[in-house]
Structure formats: C-alpha cells, structure tokens
Design a protein around this motif. Structure first.
Motif, mmCIF file in Angstrom:
data_model
loop_
_atom_site.group_PDB
_atom_site.id
_atom_site.type_symbol
_atom_site.label_atom_id
_atom_site.label_comp_id
_atom_site.label_asym_id
_atom_site.label_seq_id
_atom_site.Cartn_x
_atom_site.Cartn_y
_atom_site.Cartn_z
ATOM 1 N N SER A 59 34.976 34.121 33.067
ATOM 2 C CA SER A 59 36.277 32.971 32.882
ATOM 3 C C SER A 59 35.995 32.257 31.798
ATOM 4 C CB SER A 59 36.620 32.042 34.345
ATOM 5 O OG SER A 59 37.491 31.466 34.029
ATOM 6 N N VAL A 60 34.985 32.036 31.973
ATOM 7 C CA VAL A 60 34.952 30.938 30.756
ATOM 8 C C VAL A 60 34.731 31.657 29.535
ATOM 9 C CG1 VAL A 60 32.614 29.581 29.685
ATOM 10 C CG2 VAL A 60 33.378 29.130 31.879
ATOM 11 N N ILE A 61 34.026 32.163 29.078
ATOM 12 C CA ILE A 61 34.087 33.751 27.779
ATOM 13 C C ILE A 61 35.453 34.461 27.422
ATOM 14 C CG2 ILE A 61 32.912 35.419 26.783
ATOM 15 C CD1 ILE A 61 30.530 35.063 28.642
ATOM 16 N N THR A 62 36.048 34.934 28.573
ATOM 17 C CA THR A 62 37.121 35.751 28.072
ATOM 18 C C THR A 62 38.506 34.746 27.824
ATOM 19 O OG1 THR A 62 37.406 36.536 30.185
ATOM 20 C CG2 THR A 62 36.531 38.226 29.081
ATOM 21 N N GLY A 63 38.530 33.813 28.576
ATOM 22 C CA GLY A 63 39.529 33.125 29.351
ATOM 23 C C GLY A 63 40.506 33.220 30.173
ATOM 24 N N ALA A 64 40.080 34.373 30.933
ATOM 25 C CA ALA A 64 40.642 35.203 31.870
ATOM 26 C C ALA A 64 41.115 34.809 32.953
ATOM 27 C CB ALA A 64 40.657 36.371 32.004
ATOM 28 N N ASN A 65 42.042 35.334 34.074
ATOM 29 C CA ASN A 65 41.721 34.709 36.002
ATOM 30 C C ASN A 65 41.087 35.449 35.874
ATOM 31 O OD1 ASN A 65 42.391 34.203 37.757
ATOM 32 N ND2 ASN A 65 44.333 34.647 37.928
ATOM 33 N N VAL A 66 39.764 35.450 37.122
ATOM 34 C CA VAL A 66 38.875 36.201 37.070
ATOM 35 C C VAL A 66 38.816 36.499 38.949
ATOM 36 C CG1 VAL A 66 36.728 37.192 37.411
ATOM 37 C CG2 VAL A 66 37.457 35.822 35.056
ATOM 38 N N CYS A 67 38.695 37.276 39.357
ATOM 39 C CA CYS A 67 39.629 38.033 41.051
ATOM 40 C C CYS A 67 38.031 36.935 41.690
ATOM 41 C CB CYS A 67 39.264 38.793 41.561
ATOM 42 S SG CYS A 67 41.319 39.660 40.852
ATOM 43 N N SER A 68 37.886 36.394 42.678
ATOM 44 C CA SER A 68 36.900 35.521 43.516
ATOM 45 C C SER A 68 36.393 36.613 43.964
ATOM 46 C CB SER A 68 37.567 34.937 44.748
ATOM 47 O OG SER A 68 38.474 35.619 45.243
ATOM 48 N N GLN A 69 35.378 36.158 44.864
ATOM 49 C CA GLN A 69 34.558 37.253 45.637
ATOM 50 C C GLN A 69 34.924 37.553 46.843
ATOM 51 O OE1 GLN A 69 31.569 39.059 44.554
ATOM 52 N NE2 GLN A 69 32.158 38.757 42.369
ATOM 53 N N GLY A 70 35.692 37.038 47.233
ATOM 54 C CA GLY A 70 36.925 37.493 48.268
ATOM 55 C C GLY A 70 37.488 38.114 48.275
ATOM 56 N N GLU A 71 38.357 38.195 47.039
ATOM 57 C CA GLU A 71 39.822 39.045 47.292
ATOM 58 C C GLU A 71 38.969 40.245 46.428
ATOM 59 O OE1 GLU A 71 43.297 36.485 44.456
ATOM 60 O OE2 GLU A 71 40.873 36.172 43.370
ATOM 61 N N LEU A 72 37.473 40.572 46.501
ATOM 62 C CA LEU A 72 37.096 41.738 45.781
ATOM 63 C C LEU A 72 36.525 41.970 47.104
ATOM 64 C CD1 LEU A 72 34.413 40.816 42.349
ATOM 65 C CD2 LEU A 72 36.851 42.060 42.729
ATOM 66 N N MET A 73 35.747 41.915 47.693
ATOM 67 C CA MET A 73 35.428 42.582 49.644
ATOM 68 C C MET A 73 36.688 42.219 50.185
ATOM 69 S SD MET A 73 32.716 39.492 50.128
ATOM 70 C CE MET A 73 32.251 39.967 52.054
ATOM 71 N N HIS A 74 37.752 41.251 50.282
ATOM 72 C CA HIS A 74 39.407 41.849 50.876
ATOM 73 C C HIS A 74 39.729 43.511 50.530
ATOM 74 C CE1 HIS A 74 42.795 41.705 53.396
ATOM 75 N NE2 HIS A 74 43.685 41.700 51.948
ATOM 76 N N ALA A 75 39.782 43.457 49.183
ATOM 77 C CA ALA A 75 40.791 44.777 48.915
ATOM 78 C C ALA A 75 39.665 45.692 48.373
ATOM 79 C CB ALA A 75 40.737 44.096 47.198
ATOM 80 N N GLN A 76 38.496 45.712 49.037
ATOM 81 C CA GLN A 76 37.189 47.450 48.737
ATOM 82 C C GLN A 76 37.661 47.686 50.837
ATOM 83 O OE1 GLN A 76 34.191 46.675 46.549
ATOM 84 N NE2 GLN A 76 33.745 45.077 46.230
ATOM 85 N N ARG A 77 37.947 46.715 51.244
ATOM 86 C CA ARG A 77 37.954 46.962 53.104
ATOM 87 C C ARG A 77 39.566 47.558 52.917
ATOM 88 N NH1 ARG A 77 35.062 41.829 53.497
ATOM 89 N NH2 ARG A 77 37.166 41.035 54.356
ATOM 90 N N LEU A 78 40.387 46.575 52.363
ATOM 91 C CA LEU A 78 41.746 46.964 51.858
ATOM 92 C C LEU A 78 41.631 48.661 51.742
ATOM 93 C CD1 LEU A 78 44.327 46.171 53.170
ATOM 94 C CD2 LEU A 78 45.126 45.140 51.217
ATOM 95 N N THR A 79 41.535 49.049 51.292
ATOM 96 C CA THR A 79 41.532 50.073 50.082
ATOM 97 C C THR A 79 40.844 51.512 50.826
ATOM 98 O OG1 THR A 79 40.258 49.314 47.994
ATOM 99 C CG2 THR A 79 42.688 49.388 48.358
ATOM 100 N N SER A 80 39.186 50.725 51.729
ATOM 101 C CA SER A 80 38.901 51.934 51.816
ATOM 102 C C SER A 80 38.081 51.639 50.371
ATOM 103 C CB SER A 80 38.620 52.650 52.797
ATOM 104 O OG SER A 80 39.464 52.336 53.872
ATOM 105 N N THR A 81 38.041 51.391 49.439
ATOM 106 C CA THR A 81 37.255 52.059 48.190
ATOM 107 C C THR A 81 36.141 51.299 48.098
ATOM 108 O OG1 THR A 81 39.437 52.561 47.272
ATOM 109 C CG2 THR A 81 37.521 52.882 45.525
ATOM 110 N N TYR A 82 34.933 51.367 47.731
ATOM 111 C CA TYR A 82 33.424 50.397 47.402
ATOM 112 C C TYR A 82 33.115 50.713 46.422
ATOM 113 C CZ TYR A 82 34.857 48.963 52.691
ATOM 114 O OH TYR A 82 34.831 48.507 53.335
ATOM 115 N N ILE A 83 32.592 50.296 45.192
ATOM 116 C CA ILE A 83 32.396 50.208 43.786
ATOM 117 C C ILE A 83 30.454 50.389 43.718
ATOM 118 C CG2 ILE A 83 31.102 48.864 42.123
ATOM 119 C CD1 ILE A 83 34.372 49.892 42.253
ATOM 120 N N GLY A 84 30.588 51.998 44.091
ATOM 121 C CA GLY A 84 28.505 52.457 44.260
ATOM 122 C C GLY A 84 28.044 53.037 43.027
ATOM 123 N N ASN A 85 27.743 54.462 42.878
ATOM 124 C CA ASN A 85 27.349 54.807 42.320
ATOM 125 C C ASN A 85 28.460 55.886 41.629
ATOM 126 O OD1 ASN A 85 24.841 53.973 42.320
ATOM 127 N ND2 ASN A 85 24.138 55.832 44.249
#
Length: 209
Positions: A59-85
């Motif tokens: 957020s500091v370096i790019t100046g962008a709006n960055v998703c919170s950790q809660g948002e990331l976890m919720h999106a992964q559960r909602l879509t049943s898509t998890y970032i892995g290998n």
C-alpha cells in the motif's frame, strides 16, 4: 562552485518528483490483492508477520488500495480457490472478480534459511592484535576471538508474480535479501530478510507496472 550547486538543485528536485510519480502512479485508483505463499519451511507465526508486512508495504510503495487479510481469506473460502503451488486460470478470475481487484500479486517464499559460518580471519586478526599482551590475558581473550569469528546469515528469496483479472501473467521477478547485521550471531533474523526481499520485489513491481 556554490552557484553550480544552486543550479543543480532544481534538476535534482524535478528528478525526485518524477521518480516518486513513477512509483506511485501505478497504484492510484487501483486495487491489489497481495497473497504471500510459502514454498519453504516457514514458521506459522513468522509467515503471519510477513503477510501483514507485505500488505502494508504494498500500500505504501504502490499507493494502491490493498485488500486486507480478512478479505483475502473470505474470497478464497467463497470461491473454494486457494493460493498454493498451483492455481487454475479460472480460479484467478474468480478471486479477482470476488475481490474486485485490478491485479493479483503472489509473493512466493522459495528460500528461508539461517546459516552459521566461521570467519577465521576475524579471529586471527583479534589474536594478532592482542599478541603483545600478557599470556594470561591472551588466554582470557582467545574465546572472544572465536566468538567474533562466528557469523549467522539469514537469507530469504521471493518469487513474485502479478496476474491480471483475466488470469494472465503481467510481471514476474525474484528478490533475494541477506540479513547479516553487526553481531549477527545474536540478531540475524529471516523475518527481517523477508521484509527486505519484499521491499525489493514491490519496488520493481511498482516501476514495471
């Protein structure tokens, strides 16, 4: 000489402004989802620290709006898509759509090491410097010479990939950082090395995109 310095000052200021604009314009008005995934043996507590740091620094370096950790976890559960290998293109699209993100940034930790080495030249230097002292003092100092020769090095390497909302790869880079401070045997820390590697990767990302 003084006049020449005054003439150069405006150019230096303009150059600094251009550099800052280049780094920050990428993030303005955009939303980024930053995922940190480990392909190395990273302690769970340390990984959480690194995840939070990556979000804040992005957020500091790019100046962008960055998703919170809660948002990331919720999106992964909602879509049943998890970032892995590995993750499918359709999974990327679902995550980007759910998060309403303009870019998905995946920081994969591929190296997390602590290594202890012995620098004999340091010990020899101290022993040589104290050779003129009394024998009893030399005996007392010699363990200190051995201690100064021991060095701990913490090294972390990160592979960064940026995906578009369509799942296309937009940018990739690697960053390796070594944390080897003074008195490194006591203070070298892979978490600090990870922070340095993340900063390096994010600066490259901000300039490239």
């Amino acid at each position: 000489m003084l006049k020449r310095r005054y003439r150069c000052a405006p150019y230096a200021i303009v150059g600094l402004i251009v550099l800052l604009a280049t780094v920050t314009c990428f993030g303005q008005g955009q939303k980024l989802a930053v995922f940190v995934q480990s392909a190395a043996a990273v302690p769970t507590a340390d990984l959480e620290v690194v995840k939070n740091y990556a979000s804040q620094r992005c957020s500091v370096i790019t100046g962008a709006n960055v998703c919170s950790q809660g948002e990331l976890m919720h999106a992964q559960r909602l879509t049943s898509t998890y970032i892995g290998n590995s993750i499918t293109v359709e999974g990327m699209r679902q995550l980007a759509s759910t998060l309403n993100a303009d870019h998905l940034v995946i920081l994969r930790i591929v190296r997390w090491e602590k290594k202890i080495t012995f620098k004999a030249e340091r010990s020899l230097l101290l022993l040589a410097a104290t050779s003129f002292l009394d024998t009893s003092l030399q005996i007392l100092i010699s363990p200190l010479g051995l201690f100064l020769g021991i060095e701990k090095e913490a090294t972390v390497a990160i592979f960064a990939t940026v995906f578009s909302p369509q799942g296309d790869v937009e940018f990739t880079t690697t960053a390796t950082y070594e944390d080897r401070p003074l008195f490194s045997l006591l203070t070298a820390d892979p978490v600090e090395a990870a922070k340095g590697a993340i900063d390096m990767a994010l600066y490259q990302l901000a300039v490239a995109l």
